[in-house]
Design a protein around this motif. Structure first.
Motif, mmCIF file in Angstrom:
data_model
loop_
_atom_site.group_PDB
_atom_site.id
_atom_site.type_symbol
_atom_site.label_atom_id
_atom_site.label_comp_id
_atom_site.label_asym_id
_atom_site.label_seq_id
_atom_site.Cartn_x
_atom_site.Cartn_y
_atom_site.Cartn_z
ATOM 1 N N GLU A 158 0.830 -1.206 0.000
ATOM 2 C CA GLU A 158 0.000 0.000 0.000
ATOM 3 C C GLU A 158 0.864 1.255 0.000
ATOM 4 N N LEU A 159 1.878 1.286 0.852
ATOM 5 C CA LEU A 159 2.779 2.438 0.900
ATOM 6 C C LEU A 159 3.543 2.589 -0.409
ATOM 7 N N ALA A 160 4.001 1.459 -0.972
ATOM 8 C CA ALA A 160 4.733 1.502 -2.243
ATOM 9 C C ALA A 160 3.848 2.051 -3.359
ATOM 10 N N ALA A 161 2.592 1.650 -3.363
ATOM 11 C CA ALA A 161 1.663 2.152 -4.372
ATOM 12 C C ALA A 161 1.435 3.652 -4.189
ATOM 13 N N GLN A 162 1.273 4.098 -2.942
ATOM 14 C CA GLN A 162 1.076 5.525 -2.675
ATOM 15 C C GLN A 162 2.271 6.344 -3.164
ATOM 16 N N ALA A 163 3.482 5.837 -2.879
ATOM 17 C CA ALA A 163 4.704 6.561 -3.234
ATOM 18 C C ALA A 163 5.146 6.296 -4.671
ATOM 19 N N GLN A 164 4.498 5.346 -5.308
ATOM 20 C CA GLN A 164 4.836 4.934 -6.674
ATOM 21 C C GLN A 164 6.282 4.470 -6.770
ATOM 22 N N VAL A 165 6.645 3.555 -5.859
ATOM 23 C CA VAL A 165 7.978 2.969 -5.852
ATOM 24 C C VAL A 165 7.854 1.448 -5.804
ATOM 25 N N ASN A 166 8.953 0.785 -6.039
ATOM 26 C CA ASN A 166 9.009 -0.666 -5.970
ATOM 27 C C ASN A 166 8.772 -1.104 -4.515
ATOM 28 N N PRO A 167 7.958 -2.123 -4.287
ATOM 29 C CA PRO A 167 7.731 -2.599 -2.915
ATOM 30 C C PRO A 167 9.031 -2.979 -2.187
ATOM 31 N N ASN A 168 10.030 -3.475 -2.911
ATOM 32 C CA ASN A 168 11.306 -3.819 -2.273
ATOM 33 C C ASN A 168 12.001 -2.579 -1.712
ATOM 34 N N THR A 169 11.867 -1.474 -2.422
ATOM 35 C CA THR A 169 12.456 -0.216 -1.945
ATOM 36 C C THR A 169 11.747 0.252 -0.679
ATOM 37 N N MET A 170 10.428 0.167 -0.680
ATOM 38 C CA MET A 170 9.658 0.555 0.502
ATOM 39 C C MET A 170 9.981 -0.383 1.664
ATOM 40 N N GLN A 171 10.116 -1.674 1.380
ATOM 41 C CA GLN A 171 10.456 -2.648 2.417
ATOM 42 C C GLN A 171 11.789 -2.282 3.071
ATOM 43 N N ARG A 172 12.751 -1.873 2.264
ATOM 44 C CA ARG A 172 14.061 -1.481 2.799
ATOM 45 C C ARG A 172 13.924 -0.281 3.742
ATOM 46 N N ALA A 173 13.123 0.699 3.348
ATOM 47 C CA ALA A 173 12.904 1.875 4.195
ATOM 48 C C ALA A 173 12.225 1.476 5.499
ATOM 49 N N LEU A 174 11.238 0.596 5.421
ATOM 50 C CA LEU A 174 10.518 0.161 6.624
ATOM 51 C C LEU A 174 11.408 -0.658 7.551
ATOM 52 N N MET A 175 12.280 -1.475 6.974
ATOM 53 C CA MET A 175 13.207 -2.252 7.809
ATOM 54 C C MET A 175 14.149 -1.319 8.566
ATOM 55 N N GLU A 176 14.595 -0.272 7.910
ATOM 56 C CA GLU A 176 15.462 0.712 8.574
ATOM 57 C C GLU A 176 14.683 1.473 9.643
ATOM 58 N N LEU A 177 13.446 1.798 9.347
ATOM 59 C CA LEU A 177 12.581 2.472 10.319
ATOM 60 C C LEU A 177 12.408 1.602 11.561
ATOM 61 N N GLU A 178 12.286 0.306 11.355
ATOM 62 C CA GLU A 178 12.157 -0.623 12.481
ATOM 63 C C GLU A 178 13.480 -0.720 13.248
ATOM 64 N N ARG A 179 14.582 -0.785 12.498
ATOM 65 C CA ARG A 179 15.897 -0.863 13.137
ATOM 66 C C ARG A 179 16.151 0.361 14.020
ATOM 67 N N GLU A 180 15.655 1.525 13.591
ATOM 68 C CA GLU A 180 15.831 2.761 14.348
ATOM 69 C C GLU A 180 14.824 2.911 15.490
ATOM 70 N N GLY A 181 13.890 1.982 15.591
ATOM 71 C CA GLY A 181 12.973 1.985 16.724
ATOM 72 C C GLY A 181 11.692 2.779 16.553
ATOM 73 N N PHE A 182 11.365 3.158 15.320
ATOM 74 C CA PHE A 182 10.140 3.936 15.098
ATOM 75 C C PHE A 182 8.925 3.051 14.874
ATOM 76 N N VAL A 183 9.155 1.850 14.384
ATOM 77 C CA VAL A 183 8.053 0.901 14.192
ATOM 78 C C VAL A 183 8.467 -0.456 14.739
ATOM 79 N N VAL A 184 7.474 -1.247 15.083
ATOM 80 C CA VAL A 184 7.688 -2.625 15.529
ATOM 81 C C VAL A 184 6.751 -3.524 14.735
#
Length: 125
Positions: free
Chosen positions: A39-65
């Motif tokens: 859903e986020l990838a579609a909103q941003a019009q990017v590849n889901p793998n790219t969005m997944q990478r951003a979300l994994m980093e967001l989780e690593r930084e403690g903003f999401v679980v």
């Protein structure tokens, strides 16, 4: 807030920063589930793998679980979010003040300008 992407900076970093901004601003409140990768990838019009990478980093930084079966949720740690908000504001302010200093803007001129832009709230520094 629409997604704004610039080819000169890695896309996943831009997505990461924009997601942090959405969390800090309260678009995604603490404890709330965020949209899926697709859903986020579609909103941003990017590849889901790219969005997944951003979300994994967001989780690593403690903003999401991630909670199995529930998806990703914004951290309940409000102090973490507030810390990021303050740090981001300080980075922006530092950049702005450095540019104004290079332009020769004095402290007094700056305070006067702030008062002109926000007359209802006089700034005391």
């Amino acid at each position: 807030m629409p997604w704004k992407l610039d080819d000169s900076i890695p896309i996943y970093l831009q997505l990461l920063n924009q997601l942090k901004l959405k969390i800090v601003r309260g678009d995604y409140p603490p404890g709330e589930t965020i949209p899926s990768v697709r859903e986020l990838a579609a909103q941003a019009q990017v590849n889901p793998n790219t969005m997944q990478r951003a979300l994994m980093e967001l989780e690593r930084e403690g903003f999401v679980v991630t909670h199995r079966g529930k998806g990703r949720m914004v951290t309940d740690d409000v102090s973490r979010i507030e810390k990021e908000k303050r740090e981001a504001a300080e980075r922006e302010l530092t950049d702005c003040l450095e540019k104004l200093h290079l332009m020769g803007i004095t402290r007094e001129e700056l305070l006067r300008m702030v008062d002109e832009f926000h007359p209802q709230k006089s700034v005391q520094v």
